[in-house]
Design an enzyme around this catalytic site. Structure first.
Site, PDB file in Angstrom:
ATOM      1  N   TYR A  72       0.899  -1.252   0.049  1.00 57.22           N
ATOM      2  CA  TYR A  72       0.077  -0.032  -0.161  1.00 57.22           C
ATOM      3  C   TYR A  72       0.905   1.375   0.021  1.00 57.22           C
ATOM      4  CZ  TYR A  72      -4.087   2.993   1.089  1.00 57.22           C
ATOM      5  OH  TYR A  72      -4.924   4.027   0.969  1.00 57.22           O
ATOM      6  N   ALA A 217       0.573  13.892 -22.933  1.00 57.10           N
ATOM      7  CA  ALA A 217       0.214  12.516 -23.293  1.00 57.10           C
ATOM      8  C   ALA A 217       1.242  12.053 -24.581  1.00 57.10           C
ATOM      9  CB  ALA A 217      -0.991  12.854 -23.964  1.00 57.10           C
ATOM     10  N   LYS A 258      -0.856   6.721 -23.821  1.00 58.55           N
ATOM     11  CA  LYS A 258      -0.329   7.270 -25.189  1.00 58.55           C
ATOM     12  C   LYS A 258       1.085   6.727 -25.203  1.00 58.55           C
ATOM     13  CE  LYS A 258      -4.210   9.841 -24.935  1.00 58.55           C
ATOM     14  NZ  LYS A 258      -5.201   9.868 -23.860  1.00 58.55           N
ATOM     15  N   HIS A 450     -21.772  13.058 -28.160  1.00 55.16           N
ATOM     16  CA  HIS A 450     -21.256  12.255 -29.077  1.00 55.16           C
ATOM     17  C   HIS A 450     -21.272  10.711 -28.542  1.00 55.16           C
ATOM     18  CE1 HIS A 450     -17.930  13.545 -26.959  1.00 55.16           C
ATOM     19  NE2 HIS A 450     -17.105  12.567 -27.405  1.00 55.16           N
TER      20      HIS A 450
HETATM   21  N1  F0G Z   1      -4.600  15.218 -22.658  1.00 51.78           N
HETATM   22  C1  F0G Z   1      -4.468  14.829 -24.027  1.00 51.78           C
HETATM   23  C2  F0G Z   1      -3.687  15.543 -25.126  1.00 51.78           C
HETATM   24  C3  F0G Z   1      -5.196  13.690 -24.655  1.00 51.78           C
HETATM   25  O1  F0G Z   1      -5.241  13.527 -25.748  1.00 51.78           O
HETATM   26  C4  F0G Z   1      -6.017  12.700 -23.434  1.00 51.78           C
HETATM   27  C5  F0G Z   1      -6.834  11.786 -23.914  1.00 51.78           C
HETATM   28  C6  F0G Z   1      -5.909  13.334 -22.187  1.00 51.78           C
HETATM   29  C7  F0G Z   1      -5.103  14.603 -21.970  1.00 51.78           C
HETATM   30  C8  F0G Z   1      -6.928  12.596 -21.086  1.00 51.78           C
HETATM   31  O2  F0G Z   1      -6.240  11.386 -20.841  1.00 51.78           O
HETATM   32  O3  F0G Z   1      -7.859   9.740 -21.656  1.00 51.78           O
HETATM   33  O4  F0G Z   1      -5.792   9.141 -19.921  1.00 51.78           O
HETATM   34  O5  F0G Z   1      -7.697  10.650 -19.289  1.00 51.78           O
HETATM   35  N2  F0G Z   1      -7.025  11.688 -25.196  1.00 51.78           N
HETATM   36  C9  F0G Z   1      -7.669  10.427 -25.708  1.00 51.78           C
HETATM   37  C10 F0G Z   1      -7.886  10.354 -27.334  1.00 51.78           C
HETATM   38  C11 F0G Z   1      -8.947  10.006 -24.965  1.00 51.78           C
HETATM   39  O6  F0G Z   1      -8.445   9.759 -27.875  1.00 51.78           O
HETATM   40  O7  F0G Z   1      -7.329  11.600 -28.100  1.00 51.78           O
HETATM   41  P1  F0G Z   1      -6.759  10.109 -20.311  1.00 51.78           P
END
Ligand code: F0G
Length: 459
Positions: A72, A217, A258, A450
């Protein structure tokens, strides 16, 4: 002859995917109310809905999973990840979170309050959501030519520094929560931000005393573009470039799904121990204790390994080369796509693909559905459906571009799959005049419509 890019891995495990018939797909998508989110994954042959959490982990990542420490508090997996993050980003302090939006939630609980203004390049939907949820305002200062898909510029993800300074000047200092720089700029089509631009943001931030947060990301893909496109960086390693990028930020939020090539996970990292202390409290409330924050030990292990693999040049070369290859095939067929091709996805201009379908009938959704019917390929609409209604007037908001995004998962599909996708898109292009109408809404949710919208063919 120059040798072409090539994946620096071979395939040890495969997952079967099933081709379906056109007739099956027509029925499935009708039953799904023409909403691609409603399809079951078995009904999809090639899934390009997102590059988030859909990557393939390596044998070393799977191996690391077996040695996760599930304590933990104070797990060795936490320290392994902490050291990796320090090594790669230069940030001393870090908090694990279950994904990127959770990192935003925790950090913005400290940095953003009602009435604040949060400028930057284009904020991702969840980032904007977390800002607006706190009754603050996200101001998109991305360079204006990013909205022209045909302008070829190496760094279309950049912020317009003059516009950013103007917003900073017009906002009282106590209302400037932070500047958010998203690398790469997903909303602008996975377009990179240059090092010069990040440096410029840092200078402004120092001059006006504002914090810079990097939404990271796709930071490694951004670093790759800097190496290939920006003067003075060709001879630097990806890791050196990454370190310099982060040196211009005070903190970062990360969706590890990502560029860190894991299926779930995120984190926050920062320089200031005081900010770390404040964010820790929110992390405990929302995510979990500070040494696991929504992640299991094994997942932290896989993430640490993924961060290393995701910042290797030969991997990035193959990854971005594959996206470019698909984009160029589609473009060469005369189909309008966002140029230059971005790091993680190909964006098709549905407004020009179906110029006879009015925006009120969601041409990009129609195109995404046609690509599915043609080849079982699932992309996503980035147009009027996603833009939602104006909360005050209730009218549709019409964005400048109607796009379909084909996002490519990391290390998952082969170039043959990409050729199949390009052929399917081309087939739709050839019969584009036969597609006369878009869709009408049968049912929609009051916000974020959407995801759950139900559509029908107009009468
Ligand atoms: N920032 C960016 C630039 C992103 O593209 C995403 C998620 C997030 C933050 C949020 O991160 O999904 O881990 O909570 N993008 C995905 C997409 C969902 O399909 O572009 P997350």
């Amino acid at each position: 002859m120059n040798l072409p890019y090539c994946e620096p891995y071979r395939i040890k495990t495969v997952e079967s995917i099933r081709q379906s018939t056109r007739q099956e797909r027509e029925e499935w998508i009708r039953n799904a109310s023409y909403n691609l989110f409603n399809l079951r994954s078995e009904q999809v042959f090639i899934d390009l809905l997102t590059d988030s959490g859909t990557g393939a982990m390596s044998d070393r990542q799977w191996g690391a999973i077996m040695t996760g420490d599930e304590s933990y508090a104070g797990a060795s997996s936490y320290y392994t990840l902490k050291e990796t993050i320090r090594d790669i980003t230069g940030f001393e302090h870090f908090l694990p979170t279950h994904q990127g939006r959770a990192a935003e939630n925790v950090l913005f609980s400290v940095l953003v309050k009602e009435g604040d203004v949060i400028p930057g390049n284009a904020h991702f939907d969840t980032t904007k959501g977390h800002i607006e949820f706190r009754k603050a305002k996200a101001v998109d200062c991305t360079v204006s030519y990013a909205r022209d898909i045909e302008v070829i510029d190496p760094f279309k993800g950049n912020v317009d520094l003059e516009r950013l300074e103007q917003v900073i000047r017009e906002t009282p200092r106590e209302k400037l929560g932070c500047i958010v720089m998203t690398v790469t700029n997903n909303t602008a089509g996975g377009q990179p931000v240059s090092m010069a631009n990040l440096r410029g943001v840092r200078e402004l931030a120092d001059r006006y005393g504002v914090l810079v947060v990097m939404d990271s990301a796709r930071f490694a893909e951004n670093a790759y573009f800097i190496k290939r496109r920006e003067e003075g960086y060709a001879g630097k390693s990806i890791r050196e470039i990454v370190r310099e990028m982060f040196s211009y930020a005070d903190a970062m939020t990360m969706s590890s799904k990502k560029d860190a090539i894991v299926n779930m996970g995120g984190f926050i990292a920062m320089k200031d121990p005081e900010l770390f202390r404040k964010a820790s409290t929110f992390n405990i409330i929302f995510e979990g204790y500070i040494t696991y924050g929504g992640m299991s030990g094994r997942d932290m292990n896989a993430l640490a390994q993924g961060l290393r693999e995701g910042t290797e040049l030969d991997y990035l070369e193959a990854r971005i080369g594959q996206v470019k290859r698909l984009g160029e095939k589609i473009h060469e067929a005369g189909i309008p796509v966002q140029l230059p091709i971005g790091g993680h996805a190909v964006f098709i201009d549905a407004g020009r693909f179906f110029p006879h379908i009015p925006a009120s009938e969601f041409p990009a959704q129609r195109l995404a559905v046609e690509i599915y019917i043609e080849g079982g390929i699932r992309g996503t609409e980035i147009g009027t459906l996603l833009a939602d209604r104006d909360p005050v007037t209730g009218e549709n908001r019409y964005p400048e571009l109607e796009l379909v995004r084909l996002a490519i998962p990391r290390r998952v599909y082969t170039d043959n799959h990409m050729d199949y996708v390009a052929a399917a898109v081309q087939n739709v292009w050839e019969r584009r005049d036969q597609v006369r109408r878009g869709f009408a809404i049968k049912w929609e949710a009051p916000i974020m419509r959407h995801f759950t919208v139900e559509l029908e063919l107009p009468g």
